[in-house]
Design a protein around this motif. Structure first.
Motif, mmCIF file in Angstrom:
data_model
loop_
_atom_site.group_PDB
_atom_site.id
_atom_site.type_symbol
_atom_site.label_atom_id
_atom_site.label_comp_id
_atom_site.label_asym_id
_atom_site.label_seq_id
_atom_site.Cartn_x
_atom_site.Cartn_y
_atom_site.Cartn_z
ATOM 1 N N THR A 5 0.914 -1.090 -0.174
ATOM 2 C CA THR A 5 0.063 -0.045 0.148
ATOM 3 C C THR A 5 0.958 1.127 -0.053
ATOM 4 O O THR A 5 0.575 2.134 -0.779
ATOM 5 C CB THR A 5 -0.908 0.073 1.177
ATOM 6 O OG1 THR A 5 -1.757 -1.205 1.275
ATOM 7 C CG2 THR A 5 -1.947 1.078 1.206
ATOM 8 N N MET A 6 2.074 1.178 0.668
ATOM 9 C CA MET A 6 2.825 2.415 0.812
ATOM 10 C C MET A 6 3.535 2.695 -0.596
ATOM 11 O O MET A 6 3.465 3.823 -0.982
ATOM 12 C CB MET A 6 4.081 1.988 1.948
ATOM 13 C CG MET A 6 4.775 3.472 2.053
ATOM 14 S SD MET A 6 6.148 2.968 3.219
ATOM 15 C CE MET A 6 5.599 3.900 4.629
ATOM 16 N N GLY A 34 -7.907 3.952 7.440
ATOM 17 C CA GLY A 34 -8.673 2.661 8.038
ATOM 18 C C GLY A 34 -8.713 1.566 7.046
ATOM 19 O O GLY A 34 -7.377 0.956 6.965
ATOM 20 N N ALA A 35 -9.472 1.808 6.061
ATOM 21 C CA ALA A 35 -9.601 0.550 5.030
ATOM 22 C C ALA A 35 -8.454 0.613 4.233
ATOM 23 O O ALA A 35 -8.538 -0.418 3.312
ATOM 24 C CB ALA A 35 -11.073 0.749 4.289
ATOM 25 N N ALA A 56 -11.513 14.182 5.856
ATOM 26 C CA ALA A 56 -11.698 12.740 6.500
ATOM 27 C C ALA A 56 -10.276 12.012 6.493
ATOM 28 O O ALA A 56 -9.923 11.040 7.171
ATOM 29 C CB ALA A 56 -12.202 11.961 5.208
ATOM 30 N N GLY A 57 -9.273 12.977 6.587
ATOM 31 C CA GLY A 57 -7.846 12.411 6.918
ATOM 32 C C GLY A 57 -7.266 11.409 5.951
ATOM 33 O O GLY A 57 -6.340 10.804 6.082
ATOM 34 N N ALA A 58 -7.644 11.863 4.469
ATOM 35 C CA ALA A 58 -7.209 11.157 3.411
ATOM 36 C C ALA A 58 -5.626 11.563 3.234
ATOM 37 O O ALA A 58 -5.200 12.549 3.419
ATOM 38 C CB ALA A 58 -7.922 11.184 2.043
#
Length: 76
Positions: A5-6, A34-35, A56-58
């Motif tokens: 993901t990183m 989160g997800a 939302a912290g994206a």
């Protein structure tokens, strides 16, 4: 965040990456907390949703500066 993901979150967007809203070339990626869901946006749709994504912290990867680089001056 996993290694896969990183690396996806920091990888440059290509011409094959498309906006999830309209299908145009994507110039911004938002990774949701989160997800770990990923959304791709063209410049127009990212601008429309940017404040909500940030709230939302994206995690945002913004390559809209490339839009200026790709504008070509017509030959005379």
């Amino acid at each position: 965040m996993t290694v896969a993901t990183m690396s996806h979150a920091t990888a440059e967007l290509t011409r094959q990456d498309r906006c999830d809203r309209c299908g145009a070339q994507a110039f911004a990626r938002a990774t949701l907390p989160g997800a770990g869901g990923v959304l791709l946006f063209c410049g127009h749709h990212f601008r429309a949703h940017e404040s909500a994504l940030v709230a939302a912290g994206a995690e945002i990867h913004d390559e809209r500066h490339r839009l200026q680089d790709e504008v070509r001056t017509p030959e005379r």
